[in-house]
Write a protein that holds these residues in place. Structure first.
Motif, PDB file in Angstrom:
ATOM      1  N   PHE A 118       8.395  11.563   5.461  1.00 21.84           N
ATOM      2  CA  PHE A 118       7.645  12.815   5.333  1.00 21.84           C
ATOM      3  C   PHE A 118       6.695  13.022   6.521  1.00 21.84           C
ATOM      4  O   PHE A 118       5.617  13.596   6.388  1.00 21.84           O
ATOM      5  N   ASN A 119       7.144  12.507   7.671  1.00 22.78           N
ATOM      6  CA  ASN A 119       6.404  12.649   8.938  1.00 22.78           C
ATOM      7  C   ASN A 119       5.010  12.020   8.889  1.00 22.78           C
ATOM      8  O   ASN A 119       4.105  12.447   9.602  1.00 22.78           O
ATOM      9  N   VAL A 120       4.844  11.021   8.042  1.00 19.63           N
ATOM     10  CA  VAL A 120       3.554  10.356   7.897  1.00 19.63           C
ATOM     11  C   VAL A 120       3.743   8.852   8.070  1.00 19.63           C
ATOM     12  O   VAL A 120       4.596   8.250   7.425  1.00 19.63           O
ATOM     13  N   LYS A 121       2.947   8.248   8.960  1.00 18.74           N
ATOM     14  CA  LYS A 121       2.918   6.797   9.076  1.00 18.74           C
ATOM     15  C   LYS A 121       1.818   6.248   8.170  1.00 18.74           C
ATOM     16  O   LYS A 121       0.728   6.813   8.087  1.00 18.74           O
ATOM     17  N   ALA A 122       2.116   5.147   7.520  1.00 22.32           N
ATOM     18  CA  ALA A 122       1.194   4.604   6.525  1.00 22.32           C
ATOM     19  C   ALA A 122      -0.184   4.349   7.105  1.00 22.32           C
ATOM     20  O   ALA A 122      -1.199   4.722   6.503  1.00 22.32           O
ATOM     21  N   GLU A 123      -0.252   3.727   8.296  1.00 16.52           N
ATOM     22  CA  GLU A 123      -1.556   3.387   8.861  1.00 16.52           C
ATOM     23  C   GLU A 123      -2.384   4.630   9.193  1.00 16.52           C
ATOM     24  O   GLU A 123      -3.606   4.645   9.029  1.00 16.52           O
ATOM     25  N   ASP A 124      -1.708   5.697   9.650  1.00 16.82           N
ATOM     26  CA  ASP A 124      -2.426   6.938   9.964  1.00 16.82           C
ATOM     27  C   ASP A 124      -2.946   7.604   8.689  1.00 16.82           C
ATOM     28  O   ASP A 124      -4.062   8.121   8.650  1.00 16.82           O
ATOM     29  N   TYR A 125      -2.119   7.585   7.668  1.00 21.67           N
ATOM     30  CA  TYR A 125      -2.493   8.197   6.397  1.00 21.67           C
ATOM     31  C   TYR A 125      -3.685   7.493   5.775  1.00 21.67           C
ATOM     32  O   TYR A 125      -4.656   8.129   5.326  1.00 21.67           O
ATOM     33  N   LEU A 126      -3.642   6.156   5.774  1.00 22.60           N
ATOM     34  CA  LEU A 126      -4.731   5.388   5.185  1.00 22.60           C
ATOM     35  C   LEU A 126      -6.010   5.534   6.007  1.00 22.60           C
ATOM     36  O   LEU A 126      -7.114   5.613   5.456  1.00 22.60           O
ATOM     37  N   ALA A 127      -5.869   5.573   7.337  1.00 26.08           N
ATOM     38  CA  ALA A 127      -7.037   5.727   8.206  1.00 26.08           C
ATOM     39  C   ALA A 127      -7.720   7.080   8.008  1.00 26.08           C
ATOM     40  O   ALA A 127      -8.935   7.217   8.203  1.00 26.08           O
ATOM     41  N   SER A 128      -6.936   8.076   7.592  1.00 23.47           N
ATOM     42  CA  SER A 128      -7.503   9.417   7.370  1.00 23.47           C
ATOM     43  C   SER A 128      -8.234   9.515   6.037  1.00 23.47           C
ATOM     44  O   SER A 128      -8.806  10.555   5.716  1.00 23.47           O
ATOM     45  N   GLY A 129      -8.181   8.438   5.261  1.00 25.07           N
ATOM     46  CA  GLY A 129      -8.765   8.489   3.918  1.00 25.07           C
ATOM     47  C   GLY A 129      -7.813   9.090   2.908  1.00 25.07           C
ATOM     48  O   GLY A 129      -8.236   9.576   1.860  1.00 25.07           O
TER      49      GLY A 129
ATOM     50  N   LYS B 274      -6.005  -2.557  -0.523  1.00 25.49           N
ATOM     51  CA  LYS B 274      -6.401  -3.586  -1.486  1.00 25.49           C
ATOM     52  C   LYS B 274      -7.005  -2.948  -2.737  1.00 25.49           C
ATOM     53  O   LYS B 274      -6.802  -3.419  -3.849  1.00 25.49           O
ATOM     54  N   ASP B 275      -7.736  -1.860  -2.528  1.00 23.37           N
ATOM     55  CA  ASP B 275      -8.285  -1.089  -3.644  1.00 23.37           C
ATOM     56  C   ASP B 275      -7.822   0.365  -3.485  1.00 23.37           C
ATOM     57  O   ASP B 275      -8.383   1.118  -2.690  1.00 23.37           O
ATOM     58  N   PRO B 276      -6.799   0.765  -4.214  1.00 22.06           N
ATOM     59  CA  PRO B 276      -6.219   2.096  -4.028  1.00 22.06           C
ATOM     60  C   PRO B 276      -7.009   3.247  -4.670  1.00 22.06           C
ATOM     61  O   PRO B 276      -6.605   4.401  -4.545  1.00 22.06           O
ATOM     62  N   LYS B 277      -8.123   2.963  -5.338  1.00 26.06           N
ATOM     63  CA  LYS B 277      -8.805   3.998  -6.118  1.00 26.06           C
ATOM     64  C   LYS B 277      -9.215   5.193  -5.279  1.00 26.06           C
ATOM     65  O   LYS B 277      -8.959   6.349  -5.646  1.00 26.06           O
ATOM     66  N   ALA B 278      -9.863   4.943  -4.147  1.00 25.25           N
ATOM     67  CA  ALA B 278     -10.345   6.050  -3.316  1.00 25.25           C
ATOM     68  C   ALA B 278      -9.177   6.854  -2.767  1.00 25.25           C
ATOM     69  O   ALA B 278      -9.236   8.088  -2.702  1.00 25.25           O
ATOM     70  N   CYS B 279      -8.116   6.180  -2.386  1.00 26.00           N
ATOM     71  CA  CYS B 279      -6.929   6.859  -1.862  1.00 26.00           C
ATOM     72  C   CYS B 279      -6.314   7.755  -2.919  1.00 26.00           C
ATOM     73  O   CYS B 279      -5.960   8.910  -2.653  1.00 26.00           O
ATOM     74  N   LEU B 280      -6.208   7.261  -4.134  1.00 27.87           N
ATOM     75  CA  LEU B 280      -5.656   8.059  -5.228  1.00 27.87           C
ATOM     76  C   LEU B 280      -6.555   9.252  -5.535  1.00 27.87           C
ATOM     77  O   LEU B 280      -6.072  10.355  -5.811  1.00 27.87           O
ATOM     78  N   GLN B 281      -7.859   9.038  -5.482  1.00 23.81           N
ATOM     79  CA  GLN B 281      -8.790  10.114  -5.783  1.00 23.81           C
ATOM     80  C   GLN B 281      -8.635  11.265  -4.797  1.00 23.81           C
ATOM     81  O   GLN B 281      -8.738  12.443  -5.168  1.00 23.81           O
TER      82      GLN B 281
END
Length: 374
Positions: free
Chosen positions: A356-367, A108-115
């Motif tokens: 790229f061997n990455v699932k979205a939920e795992d990637y987001l959960a990792s920060g 919902k807020d992609p800022k931290a993910c992009l950072q």
């Protein structure tokens, strides 16, 4: 017969022969473009010549081995060379970089993910609207990188419940020729059309993009998305090119797991208007064969019916053996991906979920740890 009509007849014959037309023997033609526009008469019936892509030869109805890709009736079906010039080629590094943005837009807020993953990319705004009667939403974001001199238009993928089901149902209708009219005389699937209208045109996203471009004149415009987001990205790219809102040489289109967004005319319009366009596909991703084309080589359908069929634009980037860091990929020169990958085997949902061997939920959960993808 007077000399003048005879002269016109001779001139007409040579003009017709220069671009195709009736020939005595298809096999005499050595050029794909001319082959696709030529035909022979068999017992007063017109039979189109066809170019056998693997053997680089022109022939009649039974000249090409069964199952081999062919081109006929339209030079568009002839193979086209993949760009190799700097600034126009696809690389794995580019794919990973753009896919990280595809994952970030899920928040919902992609800022931290992009950072954490792409600190050079600054979020401008994220948009989310209802895009069907079941209250499923479509989402996207605008972002900019001064370092890369790039503006990013990123769309979120489908949710895997009612939304994907509705896409599948409307895909069946598309196979039967039910398309929504889009720009330049093209047709797109109804679900994608409604999503584009609600999200890009009516949410303020289009206006904000125009304003952003004025502030960053000369920046490239990168359009990207996964699944449903890939279809919205390709529609937006064609819309921008057709409306002359941005220089077409600045528009870059890269999608991931994109289904067949539009019909044959849509595929042609994408190729005619966008030099830089790639569809990245992981192995046997099931979504990349929806809706299926009933006659990819146009051997059975009339020209008018074939133009209503779902069709892919080039270029397919196919990771045939998975998307590990050292994985190889091939880029297809053929239209509709025919014989470039085993389309009939495209039935794996897990391949759609793990680019790229990455699932979205795992990637987001990792920060959004950069090391997981970049």
């Amino acid at each position: 017969m007077s000399k003048l009509p005879l002269l016109f007849l001779i001139i007409g014959f040579f003009i017709d022969e220069s671009v195709g037309g009736m020939v005595n023997v298809c096999s005499d033609i050595k050029d794909c473009s001319k082959c696709t526009q030529s035909y022979i008469n068999i017992f007063s019936f017109r039979e189109n010549c066809r170019w056998c892509i693997k053997t680089h030869s022109c022939g009649g109805p039974i000249a090409c081995p069964t199952g081999f890709p062919t081109a006929q009736r339209d030079p568009f079906k002839c193979p086209t060379f993949v760009p190799t010039a700097k600034g126009y080629r696809y690389t794995d590094k580019l794919g990973r970089s753009l896919y990280s943005l595809n994952l970030a837009v899920n928040n919902k807020d992609p800022k931290a993910c992009l950072q954490n993953s792409r600190p050079d990319v600054k979020l401008i705004k994220r948009y989310e609207v209802e895009c069907d009667q079941s209250r499923n939403t479509c989402a996207g974001m605008l972002a900019v990188s001064d370092e890369a001199k790039a503006i990013y238009v990123v769309y979120r993928g489908s949710s895997f419940d009612k939304q994907l089901f509705q896409e599948f149902v409307q895909g069946i209708a598309a196979q039967l020729g039910a398309w929504e009219k889009f720009v330049n005389g093209t047709g797109v699937m109804t679900y994608f059309y409604n999503g584009f209208q609600n999200l890009f045109l009516e949410s303020g996203m289009k206006k904000d993009l125009i304003d952003l471009h004025k502030k960053h004149e000369g920046y490239r415009i990168w359009l990207t998305g996964r699944s449903l987001g890939g279809s919205l990205a390709s529609m937006t790219a064609l819309y921008l090119a057709d409306s002359a809102l941005f220089p077409t040489n600045k528009i870059r289109l890269v999608t991931f797991g994109e289904p067949r967004t539009g019909n044959y005319l849509f595929a042609k319009a994408i190729e005619n208007n966008l030099k830089f366009r790639y569809r990245v596909v992981n192995k046997n991703d099931i979504v990349t064969n929806i809706p299926a084309s009933m006659d990819p080589d146009n051997l059975l359908l009339s020209v008018a019916s074939a133009e209503k069929q779902p069709y892919f634009y080039r270029y397919l980037v196919h990771y045939e053996f998975g998307m590990t860091r050292d994985a190889s990929f091939k880029i297809c020169e053929n239209s509709e991906d025919h014989n470039c990958r085993p389309i009939a085997l495209a039935a794996d949902m897990n391949d759609h979920l793990t680019y790229f061997n990455v699932k979205a939920e795992d990637y987001l959960a990792s920060g959004c740890q950069r090391a997981l993808i970049l």
